[in-house]
Structure formats: C-alpha cells, structure tokens
Scaffold this motif. Structure first.
Motif, PDB file in Angstrom:
ATOM      1  N   LEU A 138       0.818  -1.217   0.000  1.00  7.69           N
ATOM      2  CA  LEU A 138       0.000   0.000   0.000  1.00  7.69           C
ATOM      3  C   LEU A 138       0.846   1.260   0.000  1.00  7.69           C
ATOM      4  O   LEU A 138       0.540   2.217  -0.695  1.00  7.69           O
ATOM      5  N   LYS A 139       1.912   1.276   0.799  1.00  5.21           N
ATOM      6  CA  LYS A 139       2.769   2.465   0.804  1.00  5.21           C
ATOM      7  C   LYS A 139       3.374   2.675  -0.584  1.00  5.21           C
ATOM      8  O   LYS A 139       3.327   3.779  -1.122  1.00  5.21           O
ATOM      9  N   GLU A 140       3.901   1.601  -1.128  1.00  3.72           N
ATOM     10  CA  GLU A 140       4.520   1.675  -2.459  1.00  3.72           C
ATOM     11  C   GLU A 140       3.493   2.169  -3.492  1.00  3.72           C
ATOM     12  O   GLU A 140       3.774   3.095  -4.264  1.00  3.72           O
ATOM     13  N   ARG A 141       2.287   1.579  -3.468  1.00  2.00           N
ATOM     14  CA  ARG A 141       1.276   1.962  -4.457  1.00  2.00           C
ATOM     15  C   ARG A 141       0.797   3.394  -4.250  1.00  2.00           C
ATOM     16  O   ARG A 141       0.646   4.152  -5.205  1.00  2.00           O
ATOM     17  N   PHE A 142       0.574   3.771  -2.986  1.00  2.00           N
ATOM     18  CA  PHE A 142       0.065   5.118  -2.719  1.00  2.00           C
ATOM     19  C   PHE A 142       1.112   6.182  -3.044  1.00  2.00           C
ATOM     20  O   PHE A 142       0.771   7.276  -3.498  1.00  2.00           O
ATOM     21  N   ASP A 143       2.397   5.848  -2.813  1.00  2.21           N
ATOM     22  CA  ASP A 143       3.459   6.798  -3.186  1.00  2.21           C
ATOM     23  C   ASP A 143       3.465   7.016  -4.697  1.00  2.21           C
ATOM     24  O   ASP A 143       3.626   8.146  -5.169  1.00  2.21           O
ATOM     25  N   GLU A 144       3.291   5.936  -5.453  1.00  2.43           N
ATOM     26  CA  GLU A 144       3.259   6.052  -6.921  1.00  2.43           C
ATOM     27  C   GLU A 144       2.038   6.852  -7.367  1.00  2.43           C
ATOM     28  O   GLU A 144       2.122   7.693  -8.261  1.00  2.43           O
ATOM     29  N   ILE A 145       0.895   6.569  -6.742  1.00  2.90           N
ATOM     30  CA  ILE A 145      -0.334   7.292  -7.098  1.00  2.90           C
ATOM     31  C   ILE A 145      -0.178   8.773  -6.769  1.00  2.90           C
ATOM     32  O   ILE A 145      -0.599   9.647  -7.534  1.00  2.90           O
ATOM     33  N   ASN A 146       0.488   9.054  -5.658  1.00  2.52           N
ATOM     34  CA  ASN A 146       0.732  10.443  -5.273  1.00  2.52           C
ATOM     35  C   ASN A 146       1.601  11.151  -6.321  1.00  2.52           C
ATOM     36  O   ASN A 146       1.318  12.294  -6.703  1.00  2.52           O
ATOM     37  N   ALA A 147       2.634  10.464  -6.788  1.00  5.55           N
ATOM     38  CA  ALA A 147       3.515  11.047  -7.809  1.00  5.55           C
ATOM     39  C   ALA A 147       2.714  11.311  -9.093  1.00  5.55           C
ATOM     40  O   ALA A 147       2.872  12.356  -9.728  1.00  5.55           O
ATOM     41  N   ILE A 148       1.856  10.365  -9.457  1.00  3.32           N
ATOM     42  CA  ILE A 148       1.027  10.546 -10.661  1.00  3.32           C
ATOM     43  C   ILE A 148       0.075  11.728 -10.473  1.00  3.32           C
ATOM     44  O   ILE A 148      -0.102  12.549 -11.375  1.00  3.32           O
ATOM     45  N   SER A 149      -0.518  11.825  -9.268  1.00  2.00           N
ATOM     46  CA  SER A 149      -1.470  12.920  -9.041  1.00  2.00           C
ATOM     47  C   SER A 149      -0.785  14.281  -9.199  1.00  2.00           C
ATOM     48  O   SER A 149      -1.413  15.248  -9.612  1.00  2.00           O
ATOM     49  N   ASP A 150       0.528  14.349  -8.889  1.00  2.00           N
ATOM     50  CA  ASP A 150       1.260  15.603  -9.073  1.00  2.00           C
ATOM     51  C   ASP A 150       1.436  15.958 -10.549  1.00  2.00           C
ATOM     52  O   ASP A 150       1.651  17.119 -10.893  1.00  2.00           O
ATOM     53  N   GLU A 151       1.347  14.950 -11.409  1.00  2.00           N
ATOM     54  CA  GLU A 151       1.530  15.194 -12.857  1.00  2.00           C
ATOM     55  C   GLU A 151       0.217  15.525 -13.560  1.00  2.00           C
ATOM     56  O   GLU A 151       0.224  15.949 -14.716  1.00  2.00           O
ATOM     57  N   ILE A 152      -0.904  15.264 -12.885  1.00  2.00           N
ATOM     58  CA  ILE A 152      -2.204  15.479 -13.523  1.00  2.00           C
ATOM     59  C   ILE A 152      -2.530  16.973 -13.561  1.00  2.00           C
ATOM     60  O   ILE A 152      -2.437  17.658 -12.536  1.00  2.00           O
ATOM     61  N   GLU A 153      -2.873  17.457 -14.748  1.00  2.00           N
ATOM     62  CA  GLU A 153      -3.115  18.902 -14.892  1.00  2.00           C
ATOM     63  C   GLU A 153      -4.451  19.333 -14.280  1.00  2.00           C
ATOM     64  O   GLU A 153      -4.580  20.437 -13.762  1.00  2.00           O
ATOM     65  N   ASN A 154      -5.448  18.464 -14.344  1.00  2.00           N
ATOM     66  CA  ASN A 154      -6.767  18.767 -13.787  1.00  2.00           C
ATOM     67  C   ASN A 154      -6.697  18.737 -12.256  1.00  2.00           C
ATOM     68  O   ASN A 154      -6.582  17.666 -11.648  1.00  2.00           O
ATOM     69  N   LYS A 155      -6.748  19.916 -11.628  1.00  2.00           N
ATOM     70  CA  LYS A 155      -6.533  19.996 -10.187  1.00  2.00           C
ATOM     71  C   LYS A 155      -7.613  19.235  -9.403  1.00  2.00           C
ATOM     72  O   LYS A 155      -7.348  18.630  -8.365  1.00  2.00           O
ATOM     73  N   GLY A 156      -8.842  19.274  -9.902  1.00  2.00           N
ATOM     74  CA  GLY A 156      -9.935  18.572  -9.231  1.00  2.00           C
ATOM     75  C   GLY A 156      -9.655  17.082  -9.123  1.00  2.00           C
ATOM     76  O   GLY A 156      -9.784  16.487  -8.044  1.00  2.00           O
ATOM     77  N   LEU A 157      -9.239  16.467 -10.232  1.00  2.00           N
ATOM     78  CA  LEU A 157      -8.948  15.023 -10.235  1.00  2.00           C
ATOM     79  C   LEU A 157      -7.730  14.724  -9.364  1.00  2.00           C
ATOM     80  O   LEU A 157      -7.714  13.747  -8.603  1.00  2.00           O
ATOM     81  N   SER A 158      -6.724  15.584  -9.470  1.00  2.00           N
ATOM     82  CA  SER A 158      -5.506  15.398  -8.686  1.00  2.00           C
ATOM     83  C   SER A 158      -5.824  15.419  -7.178  1.00  2.00           C
ATOM     84  O   SER A 158      -5.363  14.563  -6.416  1.00  2.00           O
ATOM     85  N   ASP A 159      -6.641  16.392  -6.764  1.00  2.00           N
ATOM     86  CA  ASP A 159      -7.003  16.504  -5.346  1.00  2.00           C
ATOM     87  C   ASP A 159      -7.826  15.309  -4.876  1.00  2.00           C
ATOM     88  O   ASP A 159      -7.648  14.823  -3.754  1.00  2.00           O
ATOM     89  N   ARG A 160      -8.732  14.832  -5.740  1.00  2.00           N
ATOM     90  CA  ARG A 160      -9.550  13.667  -5.358  1.00  2.00           C
ATOM     91  C   ARG A 160      -8.665  12.441  -5.143  1.00  2.00           C
ATOM     92  O   ARG A 160      -8.852  11.677  -4.199  1.00  2.00           O
ATOM     93  N   LEU A 161      -7.674  12.283  -6.017  1.00  2.00           N
ATOM     94  CA  LEU A 161      -6.751  11.156  -5.868  1.00  2.00           C
ATOM     95  C   LEU A 161      -6.020  11.232  -4.534  1.00  2.00           C
ATOM     96  O   LEU A 161      -5.916  10.243  -3.801  1.00  2.00           O
ATOM     97  N   LYS A 162      -5.508  12.405  -4.220  1.00  2.00           N
ATOM     98  CA  LYS A 162      -4.741  12.562  -2.979  1.00  2.00           C
ATOM     99  C   LYS A 162      -5.623  12.268  -1.757  1.00  2.00           C
ATOM    100  O   LYS A 162      -5.175  11.678  -0.773  1.00  2.00           O
ATOM    101  N   GLU A 163      -6.867  12.679  -1.856  1.00  2.00           N
ATOM    102  CA  GLU A 163      -7.768  12.439  -0.729  1.00  2.00           C
ATOM    103  C   GLU A 163      -7.980  10.940  -0.496  1.00  2.00           C
ATOM    104  O   GLU A 163      -7.957  10.469   0.635  1.00  2.00           O
ATOM    105  N   ILE A 164      -8.147  10.195  -1.595  1.00  2.00           N
ATOM    106  CA  ILE A 164      -8.382   8.747  -1.492  1.00  2.00           C
ATOM    107  C   ILE A 164      -7.209   8.033  -0.834  1.00  2.00           C
ATOM    108  O   ILE A 164      -7.377   7.103  -0.075  1.00  2.00           O
ATOM    109  N   ILE A 165      -5.984   8.497  -1.149  1.00  2.00           N
ATOM    110  CA  ILE A 165      -4.810   7.823  -0.603  1.00  2.00           C
ATOM    111  C   ILE A 165      -4.319   8.500   0.681  1.00  2.00           C
ATOM    112  O   ILE A 165      -3.278   8.154   1.228  1.00  2.00           O
ATOM    113  N   GLY A 166      -5.080   9.488   1.161  1.00  2.00           N
ATOM    114  CA  GLY A 166      -4.760  10.114   2.442  1.00  2.00           C
ATOM    115  C   GLY A 166      -3.519  10.976   2.426  1.00  2.00           C
ATOM    116  O   GLY A 166      -2.776  11.041   3.419  1.00  2.00           O
TER     117      GLY A 166
END
Lengths: 99, 99
Positions: free
Chosen positions: A70-98
């Motif tokens: 989970l840590k490994e996956r959430f860290d990767e998802i967090n890195a991806i969320s930083d690359e997403i231009e749509n701020k709304g989607l990026s923020d939703r992702l970060k919220e899901i992974i805490g």
C-alpha cells in the motif's frame, strides 16, 4: 530516524489490522515518544513485554507492506497525481490515498 | 451471484493476508467451482470443516474491506483514471490498482 518515519507511515496505513493493545503500545512509543520503560510502568508490566509487542508490531507492519504494497502503491499514485493537470482530479486522488 | 463476484474481488485484493489453507479452499470453491462436498472428499475431511473455512474466509474478507477499504478506494481511483485525459498517466494508475 529515517526507519522510524517509515514505520509510522506503515502504522497509519495498516493500524486497522493490529489489535487494540498493539496499536496502543506502538502509539505510545512512536507517536508520543514514551520509552519502553515508561510504557511498562504505565501498564504495570515488564519492559521486556513492551519490547516484545513493539517487535511484533514492526514485523507485522513490514509483512503487511510486503503483502499489500500500500505504501509503495500510494506513493506512486501520489507522484502521478502531481503530474495530472486537472486539479480537481488530482485533489480527489490525494484524498483517497490520504495525502 | 452478485455477492459471489464481490467476494472474488475482495479475495484478489486481500488473499495475501489469508493462510495457505484458506486461500486454497476459497479458490477451489469460488474460482474452480468445486462443491463443498467435492473439496471435503479431496481433502479427506468433513463437509462441515470446509463450510467453516469458507465462512471464516468470507468474514475475514469483509473485515479487511471494512478496515482498509481497498476495493472502495481502487474503484474510485479507477473512475478517476477514466476521466484523466493523459492516457499515459491513466494507464499507470490502472496498472497500480490492478485494473
């Protein structure tokens, strides 16, 4: 220190899989900075018993991460969320992974 | 049927937290469609014992989801990945959550 920080991160992810006693002992030591002797005194138990619980929790946290990553996956998802231009989607992702 | 599908999804997410015996019994019944009686015969055990293991696994899978919410979180992440315009990022997200 580096290693303790990793343990605290794993604890936040997996604490629901621990027993109440394991959660409490880990928290007192790693989040509230009580020494093993202080926890033992507070619990009316031996320092060695506290040490054993802490050792078990560490082993369990590492085992959970080796199994579920989970840590490994959430860290990767967090890195991806930083690359997403749509701020709304990026923020939703970060919220899901805490994050 | 609907409910079995959910159990199989939870099994894929959490099987690493089950024992070898629990994994094997669940797989034979839900993935290979063997009846409880057939599994019991194969294992040289009673049908009731197989039933008990299946019941325990179901309870554990539901407990894991109640605790970690991985299916819920991964379903949400999957929905978000469908909204992301950058196909590279979207595909990486899906890979991480196994979709």
């Amino acid at each position: 220190m580096e290693k303790d920080f990793l343990l605290v991160e794993l604890f936040e992810l997996y604490k629901g899989l621990l027993t109440e006693k394991q959660r409490e002992t880990f928290s007192l030591h790693y989040l509230y900075d009580l020494s093993l002797a202080e926890i033992a005194e507070q619990d009316g138990t031996a320092r060695q018993s506290v040490h054993t619980i802490i050792k078990q929790v560490k082993a369990k946290l590492i085992e959970f991460e080796d199994t579920l990553h989970l840590k490994e996956r959430f860290d990767e998802i967090n890195a991806i969320s930083d690359e997403i231009e749509n701020k709304g989607l990026s923020d939703r992702l970060k919220e899901i992974i805490g994050k």
